[in-house]
Design a protein around this motif. Sequence first.
Motif, short mmCIF file in Angstrom:
data_model
loop_
_atom_site.label_atom_id
_atom_site.label_comp_id
_atom_site.label_asym_id
_atom_site.label_seq_id
_atom_site.Cartn_x
_atom_site.Cartn_y
_atom_site.Cartn_z
N GLU A 167 16.02 38.32 -10.96
CA GLU A 167 16.02 38.78 -12.35
C GLU A 167 16.98 37.94 -13.19
O GLU A 167 16.68 37.63 -14.36
N VAL A 168 18.14 37.60 -12.64
CA VAL A 168 19.10 36.76 -13.38
C VAL A 168 18.49 35.39 -13.68
O VAL A 168 18.55 34.89 -14.81
N PHE A 169 17.88 34.77 -12.66
CA PHE A 169 17.30 33.45 -12.87
C PHE A 169 16.16 33.49 -13.88
O PHE A 169 15.98 32.56 -14.67
N SER A 170 15.39 34.58 -13.90
CA SER A 170 14.22 34.66 -14.79
C SER A 170 14.61 35.09 -16.20
O SER A 170 14.21 34.45 -17.18
N PHE A 171 15.38 36.17 -16.30
CA PHE A 171 15.59 36.78 -17.61
C PHE A 171 16.88 36.33 -18.29
O PHE A 171 17.11 36.67 -19.45
N PHE A 172 17.74 35.58 -17.57
CA PHE A 172 18.88 34.93 -18.20
C PHE A 172 18.63 33.44 -18.34
O PHE A 172 19.56 32.66 -18.47
N SER A 173 17.36 33.06 -18.30
CA SER A 173 17.01 31.65 -18.53
C SER A 173 17.14 31.34 -20.02
O SER A 173 17.03 32.23 -20.87
N GLU A 174 17.34 30.08 -20.32
CA GLU A 174 17.53 29.69 -21.72
C GLU A 174 16.30 30.00 -22.56
O GLU A 174 16.39 30.46 -23.70
N VAL A 175 15.10 29.78 -21.98
CA VAL A 175 13.87 30.03 -22.71
C VAL A 175 13.73 31.51 -23.06
O VAL A 175 13.41 31.87 -24.20
N ASN A 176 13.96 32.40 -22.06
CA ASN A 176 13.81 33.84 -22.31
C ASN A 176 14.87 34.34 -23.30
O ASN A 176 14.56 35.16 -24.17
N LEU A 177 16.08 33.83 -23.16
CA LEU A 177 17.14 34.25 -24.08
C LEU A 177 16.81 33.83 -25.51
O LEU A 177 17.02 34.60 -26.46
#
Length: 446
Positions: free
Chosen positions: A46-56
């Motif tokens: 979840e950190v790798f996916s939802f704290f990605s620069e694109v998602n942020l």
Amino acid sequence: MLSMFEISMDKRYEIFTGTVRACATPVYAQSEEEFRYVLFEKLSIEVFSFFSEVNLDDLIAAGKVRPEDKEDCLQIRVLFENNEGHWRELGDVKTIEADPSFDDIRRIAGKLVKIYSGYSLLDKETEDKLWDKIFGEYRFVPNCVKEPYPWIQLPQPCRSFRLKNVWNDEQEALVNSFFVQTGAEKLYALDWHHDCFSFDPKDFGRLIKEYHDEDRDCNVYFPSYYPNDDYYFFVEKDWKCALFGHPWISEIVVYGQELIGLFEAKKEELDLGNNMLEELYMVALLWFIGRIPREEYVCFLEAIYMLPENKDNDFLLRLEEANGNITDTNHVFSQSIQYGPEKWDEEAIVRKIVETLNIHYRKKKSVLDTIELGYSLVKAATLSLEAVNSEPLVLILRAADYLDEEYFYPETGCKSFMQMLHYYSEEPTREEIDEAIAIVRKESAV
């Protein structure tokens, strides 16, 4: 499996806030295997996916995440990237949690969780003003037993309901929708002797209900609408409507005509009952069998009868006209329970008997006197055969039989006695049963 970009923005934000909470709060796991699964197979992904620069960037563009918080989120992601391999090699849970990089994640997430929790902690001045009004104007009397009653005295319009079962997530969401329908934009959530909050009920589904506050080194718990283990009160900022919950007598008091109407319309969905009549009947039964004086019953009746909502209640008027005469009063109750238009809940009466016996046993620590009280209440109550044969009442009669002087079986009798007291809670422990046996042996020897 859907990719992150096929998930709605609201869902992405929900997972984002959940990940913030998970990073800020110690992992609760029953085994090292479970801990490693939560950390490496769930939280890390979840950190790798939802704290990605694109998602942020997407969340910032949608106005759901503040631009100034992006750097902290990316730092958490970098800490996971740089240390996950190292954590996997560490021997046990304590060693992983003691790692300095793990502490850094908790510290950073601890700042973020306060921003994205969906509520604000009340300052002491605001909190004190709210409790002062509840104690002073509404005469709130916290107590772990049913006395005194009423425990809170609200202006009209208000209505009390009995809680039969703990509410699930769907029922909690339903209650929250009531406040949204009233137009409430800000509620105070008050938890007696604990943190208190303000929040917008429209944000209820996104609230982070629990997190670890690093600054105070304690967990923060947002209260549920159901008063689970403590007094939970929810008050609209201008006091236009409110919900007051009592944990130990399983009762809520709803204030505000529109809110009352919404609760009334969904009584079945929320499994609500009206416990006022059953409470009054229990006090009357104690008077009938000589356990309390007439004056105590009369005072209780008058307190209920004087509530504005009961001014036209014919049943209470008939009780008032009985003028505290046992025979006449008993007749009014019996006629009402058997033939009257009032909706009596026999299960609630049975529960009240068990609650009364629990209180008596805690106060007196007498097995035999508590059983005698229970036996007398069962015999005095006007109940259907089905209610008399309900398991809690059968356990009372069984305990009385096995602890009779002629047939004295303390092990079986005390086990039935304790099972009755614990019928609506957890099973009695062996220590509690042994304590009851010791008490009854001492009582029988006198």
